[in-house]
Design an enzyme around this catalytic site. Structure first.
Site, PDB file in Angstrom:
ATOM      1  N   GLU A  79       0.837  -1.212   0.000  1.00  0.00           N
ATOM      2  CA  GLU A  79       0.000   0.000   0.000  1.00  0.00           C
ATOM      3  C   GLU A  79       0.869   1.258   0.000  1.00  0.00           C
ATOM      4  OE1 GLU A  79      -1.505   2.890   3.156  1.00  0.00           O
ATOM      5  OE2 GLU A  79      -2.116   0.865   3.721  1.00  0.00           O
ATOM      6  N   HIS A  80       1.876   1.278   0.865  1.00  0.00           N
ATOM      7  CA  HIS A  80       2.788   2.428   0.919  1.00  0.00           C
ATOM      8  C   HIS A  80       3.491   2.643  -0.414  1.00  0.00           C
ATOM      9  CE1 HIS A  80       3.554   3.718   5.282  1.00  0.00           C
ATOM     10  NE2 HIS A  80       2.449   2.999   5.300  1.00  0.00           N
TER      11      HIS A  80
END
Length: 432
Positions: free
Chosen positions: A70-71
């Site tokens: 996600e990051h």
């Protein structure tokens, strides 16, 4: 494009499954100034063992990889995607949960451009060895920050007490050690398996024209190529119905102790009772433990809790639990009192008046949440991933009977599915 009108809500939902498998849902609300969009994949922190797309053998990946991915999706070779949204006056964010990862934005202008940016950045991954190594330091700091937060430690400590083997007990971000094992190739493997459009949902609510928006989304997706998709094979360990530990105590430098009680449910799969039980468990906790509830008042009058007392229900495709508790100067007394209250449920029978009051309150909560674009979008995504329509929540609530609720009370709690987790001041802090 299919169109469905919900008479009770006075809402119209447009939906279409695109050629690549992406499920698109549009909820025009032209009275709103803002538009909220969420692009989510059926992939979360518990998905650690699976067969990668176009392969035939199970692999295991490091704890925390879904959150790490996600990051990384926001970082491209030449820029940070957050800036793309900011330039157009949009606010963007993302989150990873036990079962899903979601990317979102809200904006009052340039909606079409922001939708295209949302689709493009999620569907155009870029990972390099150097950027992955750099991210490990950033996420390690985030993990250490959460490790210092008593509420977070108490929450995951309670889950850890409940589960023997299920990966829900593992912190969503992983640990400082486990993320060190993540490689660029791991990220691409997880990405191509779980970020296929056929495993994703796009939901928009707000000020836009449905047909124009659907045409824009279709055009965007038609210009991209994706591998053939088949259902994802995932593996989870067998999990006993009993809790793993009935009580654990963690010492931390806190001024006020914390005490949480967890109730574990033996949920192996989703059935037609899922939404009903989801509603009932939340209504019952609210009935007994909201500030007007009898059990809350009992605890408050005995000076066992303060205003920070809270409760929550988590019900997903292969696990379910509830957690309640908060700050207390008497953690052992609070634990004993709450366990006693919960076990009293077997001998409790709600009256018709109490039941009707519970339903009215829940109806009001659902209607209020549907006035929020963000709450509507997130709840819709949650239930749709599980195979349910969030906009049918009120009809589902209306079908619940007092017999359903009283039966649930008799079977929800027993001696083997309740656990206690406490955070207490370190001895050095106490003595000092």
């Amino acid at each position: 494009m299919n169109k469905q009108y919900y008479e009770q809500l006075k809402e119209t939902l447009y939906e279409e499954k695109l050629a690549n498998g992406l499920q698109v849902y549009l909820l025009p609300k032209n009275e709103m100034a803002k538009t909220f969009a969420i692009f989510a994949t059926d992939y979360g922190s518990i998905d650690q063992s699976f067969i990668p797309i176009q392969q035939d053998a199970y692999i295991n990946v490091p704890d925390g990889i879904a959150h790490f991915l996600e990051h990384k999706l926001f970082e491209k070779e030449d820029r940070d995607v957050f800036q793309d949204f900011t330039k157009r006056g949009a606010s963007a964010n993302a989150f990873t949960s036990f079962t899903k990862t979601a990317y979102l934005f809200s904006a009052t202008e340039s909606i079409e451009s922001n939708v295209e940016t949302l689709l493009d950045f999620v569907q155009e991954p870029y990972f390099s060895d150097q950027s992955v190594e750099k991210e490990k330091g950033i996420i390690a700091q985030e993990i250490r920050m959460y490790d210092d937060q008593p509420d977070w430690r108490a929450f995951f400590g309670t889950i850890g007490n409940m589960y023997h083997a299920h990966p829900v007990q593992i912190d969503i971000a992983g640990t400082v050690d486990t993320i060190q094992a993540i490689t660029k190739n791991d990220l691409y493997t997880c990405y191509h398996t779980f970020y296929h459009p056929a495993n994703m949902i796009l939901f928009l609510a707000g000020n836009f024209e449905a047909e124009e928006m659907m045409d824009l989304i279709k055009k965007n997706q038609q210009e991209k190529e994706f591998a053939p998709f088949k259902s994802i094979e995932r593996s989870l360990p067998e999990e006993p119905a009993t809790v793993a530990s009935q009580k654990e105590v963690l010492e931390m430098p806190v001024s006020v102790p914390k005490c949480l009680v967890g109730i574990k449910e033996n949920l192996q799969s989703i059935d037609q009772e899922f939404m009903k039980h989801d509603l009932i468990s939340d209504m019952l906790l609210d009935h007994f433990y909201s500030k007007s509830g009898a059990f809350y008042q009992e605890l408050y009058e005995k000076d066992l809790i303060d205003d920070h007392f809270s409760f929550e229900v988590n019900r997903e495709k292969n696990f379910a639990f509830s957690i309640l508790g908060g700050n207390t100067t008497k953690p052992d007394q609070l634990a004993d009192q709450m366990k006693d209250q919960l076990l009293r449920w077997k001998k409790t029978t709600l009256t018709t008046e109490e039941f009707e009051r519970m339903k009215r309150k829940k109806t009001g909560e659902i209607l209020r949440s549907m006035n929020s674009l963000e709450a509507t979008a997130q709840q819709f995504i949650h239930y749709k991933t599980l195979g349910f329509d969030y906009f049918n929540m009120l009809p589902a609530l209306n079908q619940i009977t007092i017999e359903d609720v009283n039966d649930y009370l008799q079977h929800w709690v027993n001696d083997t599915n309740v656990t206690v987790f406490q955070v207490v001041p370190t001895k050095a802090a106490t003595n000092g």
